[in-house]
Design an enzyme around this catalytic site. Structure first.
Site, short mmCIF file in Angstrom:
data_model
loop_
_atom_site.label_atom_id
_atom_site.label_comp_id
_atom_site.label_asym_id
_atom_site.label_seq_id
_atom_site.Cartn_x
_atom_site.Cartn_y
_atom_site.Cartn_z
N LYS A 254 0.79 -1.20 0.07
CA LYS A 254 -0.02 -0.06 0.03
C LYS A 254 0.91 1.29 -0.11
O LYS A 254 0.34 2.37 -0.52
CB LYS A 254 -0.89 -0.11 1.24
CG LYS A 254 -2.01 -1.00 0.96
CD LYS A 254 -3.43 -0.33 1.71
CE LYS A 254 -4.72 -1.09 1.53
NZ LYS A 254 -4.64 -2.19 1.96
N ARG A 255 2.11 0.93 0.27
CA ARG A 255 2.96 2.37 0.66
C ARG A 255 3.30 2.90 -0.83
O ARG A 255 3.31 4.22 -1.01
CB ARG A 255 4.19 1.94 1.31
CG ARG A 255 4.11 1.82 2.68
CD ARG A 255 5.72 1.36 3.11
NE ARG A 255 6.05 0.10 2.46
CZ ARG A 255 7.10 0.05 1.74
NH1 ARG A 255 7.83 1.06 1.42
NH2 ARG A 255 7.16 -1.37 1.38
#
Ligand code: GLU
Length: 493
Positions: A254-255
């Site tokens: 997700k980063r």
């Protein structure tokens, strides 16, 4: 070669991650390339991690990319059920077979005992693994635990010496000493299998011809190979597909921004682009080709071209590819695809207007979700003007004119107005543009300033699709009306 049967076996724990879907794509391509079967199996034995609409999210992601399946929970097939929670009896039966063969054993250790054991191992800086207490019970000891009705799990009795090798068709031979392999739990006390037992049993019973999974699963290979050997089954070809990494070379997460396929869909990526892009993450045909249609991928995809190195997820490349595929779309198709995004932005779209604007739009957007900001001026009833935008750099809109015909926004708009008024429609863009340039020359204005003011008057923005085309699609009446209102917005100064 016998029939190719490959499977995508996701767990319904959330929207499928692009890395997993890329692995599914490789399997689907291999099935379609070889005229085989692509099977969808839902691995839902870890009920704690399950999310409510998990199955729908999986089906949605595959459907978006057009990865159709021949067998699966919704379509059935000769080797079902295709949901592992519906196969518990099959796993229990297979665990019993292993017990009978002496390849597995019951373990009665409590969670407290295992925790204590782990702590001691950590304190001694030993690898944490099951100490095999129950494996070497005498018959009497085992009977005592049985008679006490204690909860039990089934563990694999890993050979105490020797080594285990998997012939991986991507990485070559993977080998580990058996002394380094844990006596893995196969069946939990609640009757649910662990991933290892379920995956091996199902891949065998479903006659999977090639097992492909992400290379984050490499550590599990000895458990699987030992299980195949314990059952006396032939091991189908296995390949650990390289993971997908972010630009920083860390595993994609997700980063790095969106990570689920459905999120990319909602952001306005086309399935054609996504498919092409994902196929290139860890597979290449040659050292130069980037663009592959679905049919070309099916034709060209072979397992030997799967790369060893991880694929890097390059967002700018995906955008470029998406822009490429958007430009290839027929106008009508583009309109259909863009429509839900415009509805999402609450635009009152007139389809015919949008259709005539499509050729301009497709040159200007890289993602469908950029369309609303590009076309909203076409469908707005009235624009609200910020006089500062109309005036632009180096111009003077409100103070007294510095000299007759000086560079003011109003002068520009009035001059444009008198050119445009002469035309009943704005189809001859070249001719009108030449006249507008002449008008700009005539009042001694720079083109950038002249057309800048006109652009803001017509579209409300300083950056827009090509101005002449925008005016053509907007039409004479609306264009002139907007110029008039823009002049009014400049005031009388
Ligand atoms: N259920 C596993 C997953 O979620 C499947 C891995 C495999 O393909 O064996 O990734």
């Amino acid at each position: 070669m016998s029939e190719v049967r490959v499977r995508f076996a996701p767990s319904p724990t959330g929207a499928p991650h692009v890395g997993n879907v890329r692995t599914a794509l490789f399997q689907w391509l291999w099935a379609r390339h070889s005229g085989g079967k692509f099977i969808l199996r839902i691995e839902d034995t870890d009920q704690a991690r399950e999310v409510e609409n998990g199955l729908e999210l999986i089906l949605d992601s595959l459907r978006f990319l057009g990865l159709d399946w021949d067998e699966g929970p919704d379509v059935g097939g000769a080797y079902g059920p295709y949901r592992q929670s519906d196969r518990l009896e099959i796993y229990a039966e297979h665990a019993r077979q292993l017990i009978d063969k002496g390849a597995a054993y019951y373990c009665y250790c409590t969670a407290e005992r295992l925790e204590l054991m782990r702590k001691h191992q950590q304190a001694r800086q030993e690898p944490t693994r099951y100490d095999r207490r129950c494996r070497f019970f005498s018959d009497a000891e085992r009977a005592a635990h049985e008679n006490a009705g204690e909860p039990k799990v089934v563990r694999l009795a890993v050979p105490l010496d020797g080594k285990t090798t998997l012939h991986d068709f991507i990485h070559g031979d993977l080998t580990i000493a058996n002394k380094d392999v844990d006596d893995q739990v196969l069946l939990k006390s609640d009757g649910f299998p662990t991933y290892h037992l379920a995956v091996v049993v199902d891949d065998h019973l479903m006659k999977i011809s090639h097992v492909m999974r992400g290379d984050d699963w490499v550590p599990s290979f000895p458990k699987h190979v030992l299980l195949y050997q314990a059952f006396g089954w032939e091991i189908p070809p296995h390949g650990h597909v390289p993971n997908v990494l972010g630009a920083d070379k860390k595993k994609l997460s997700k980063r790095h921004g969106a990570e689920s396929v459905t999120q990319f869909r909602d952001d306005g990526y086309l399935p054609e682009a996504m498919l092409n892009f994902l196929a290139r993450l860890g597979w290449s045909y040659d050292d130069k080709s980037e663009i592959f249609s679905r049919d070309e991928l099916i034709k060209l995809f072979t397992l030997d071209k799967i790369e060893h190195a991880p694929g890097t997820f390059d967002h700018s490349k995906l955008e470029w590819m998406n822009g490429f595929y958007i430009r290839q779309l027929p106008d009508d198709d583009l309109v259909n695809r863009v429509m839900p995004f415009l509805e999402r932005a609450h635009l009152k779209v007139d389809r015919a207007t949008l259709l005539s604007f499509a050729p301009l739009l497709k040159e200007r957007i890289k993602k469908l979700d950029e369309a609303a900001a590009m076309v909203d001026f076409l469908f707005a009833d009235e624009l609200e003007y910020d006089p500062q935008l109309l005036i632009g750099k180096g111009m003077d809109g409100t103070s007294p004119l510095k000299s007759a015909g000086s560079s003011t926004a109003r002068a520009a708009l009035r001059a444009a107005q008198s050119v445009l008024e002469k035309y009943s429609a704005f189809d001859d863009e070249e001719k009108i543009e030449a006249e507008l340039r002449a008008a700009s020359d005539h009042i001694g204005m720079k083109y950038a300033q002249f057309f800048g003011a006109l652009r803001v008057a017509v579209t409300g923005k300083t950056v827009s699709p090509p101005l002449m085309g925008s005016m053509r699609v907007l039409g004479r009446a609306k264009t002139l009306h907007r110029i008039e209102r823009a002049v009014a917005a400049l005031g009388n100064g």
